[in-house]
Design an enzyme around this catalytic site. Structure first.
Site, PDB file in Angstrom:
ATOM      1  N   LYS A  78     -31.399 -12.420 -18.401  1.00 52.98           N
ATOM      2  CA  LYS A  78     -31.933 -11.115 -18.698  1.00 52.98           C
ATOM      3  C   LYS A  78     -31.131 -10.062 -17.900  1.00 52.98           C
ATOM      4  CE  LYS A  78     -36.684 -12.185 -20.435  1.00 52.98           C
ATOM      5  NZ  LYS A  78     -38.025 -12.027 -20.332  1.00 52.98           N
TER       6      LYS A  78
ATOM      7  N   TYR B 207     -38.061  -8.473 -29.672  1.00 56.44           N
ATOM      8  CA  TYR B 207     -39.718  -8.536 -29.080  1.00 56.44           C
ATOM      9  C   TYR B 207     -40.726  -8.048 -29.974  1.00 56.44           C
ATOM     10  CZ  TYR B 207     -38.277 -10.799 -24.586  1.00 56.44           C
ATOM     11  OH  TYR B 207     -38.133 -11.415 -23.777  1.00 56.44           O
TER      12      TYR B 207
ATOM     13  N   ASN C  75     -38.237 -11.190 -15.196  1.00 53.34           N
ATOM     14  CA  ASN C  75     -38.322 -12.805 -15.003  1.00 53.34           C
ATOM     15  C   ASN C  75     -36.976 -13.470 -15.265  1.00 53.34           C
ATOM     16  OD1 ASN C  75     -38.697 -12.420 -17.613  1.00 53.34           O
ATOM     17  ND2 ASN C  75     -40.731 -13.628 -17.477  1.00 53.34           N
TER      18      ASN C  75
ATOM     19  N   HIS D 291     -35.169 -15.700 -20.695  1.00 50.99           N
ATOM     20  CA  HIS D 291     -36.155 -15.962 -22.120  1.00 50.99           C
ATOM     21  C   HIS D 291     -35.672 -17.276 -22.669  1.00 50.99           C
ATOM     22  CE1 HIS D 291     -38.061 -15.355 -26.120  1.00 50.99           C
ATOM     23  NE2 HIS D 291     -36.948 -16.234 -26.546  1.00 50.99           N
TER      24      HIS D 291
ATOM     25  N   GLU E 203     -35.080 -16.477 -33.716  1.00 52.42           N
ATOM     26  CA  GLU E 203     -34.482 -15.928 -32.678  1.00 52.42           C
ATOM     27  C   GLU E 203     -32.853 -16.174 -32.588  1.00 52.42           C
ATOM     28  OE1 GLU E 203     -38.433 -15.838 -29.603  1.00 52.42           O
ATOM     29  OE2 GLU E 203     -36.558 -16.772 -29.013  1.00 52.42           O
TER      30      GLU E 203
END
Ligand code: IDP
Ligand code: MG
Length: 140
Positions: A10, A50, A113, A116, A127
């Site tokens: 990320k 998302y 965080n 993913h 995905e």
């Protein structure tokens, strides 16, 4: 069972030049990288990825964050790759992440965080197809 899963490094992590350190943890866990690219998502692309979280209170902030800088998307392959990568990632909230996990080492907070990973075979397939076509995935 050999599985494929989708990984995203990320923007909080790419911004701190952590791509290499995170990929090393992935590879050290025995997961094989079969596709990889660095891209900068648009807000619409982040919202599409998302979409399952579109009703959550953190959706707008999460999708702003996900298009705030480049991300590294990759396909990982290996024995039980989906659950294995979730273990390597650690808990969503880094405060709850185990020692030795990516999120324990690098995540800033529950949103930023660092990584993913897909959570089930169906979501992994969706995905992976969101980012890669079959020609872009190396056969093992
Ligand atoms: P996961 O990434 O561990 O699978 P999910 O529940 O699927 O966690 O949430 C997707 C992403 O949304 C998280 O990785 C995190 O970036 C963000 N997120 C999850 N819960 C919260 C929250 O309570 N506040 C802010 N962001 C959150
Ligand atoms: Mg998830």
């Amino acid at each position: 069972m050999t599985q494929q899963t989708l990984s995203i490094i990320k923007p909080d992590a790419t911004q701190r030049n952590l791509q290499g350190a995170i990929l090393k943890m992935i590879q050290d866990a025995g997961l094989k990288i079969t596709a990889m690219k660095m891209i900068h998502l648009s807000k619409k692309q982040a919202e599409g990825f998302y979409a399952v979280h579109s009703d959550k209170p953190f959706f707008d902030s999460l999708t702003d964050f996900m298009c705030s800088g480049p991300v590294v998307v990759s396909v990982l392959e290996g024995q039980d790759a989906i659950s294995k990568y979730r273990e390597v990632m650690g808990a969503t909230n880094p405060a709850n992440a185990d020692e030795g996990t990516i999120r324990k080492a690098f995540a800033l907070d529950i949103e930023k965080n660092s990584v993913h990973g897909s959570d089930a075979p169906e979501t992994a397939a969706t995905e992976i197809a969101y980012f890669f076509n079959q020609l872009e995935i190396v056969r093992s």
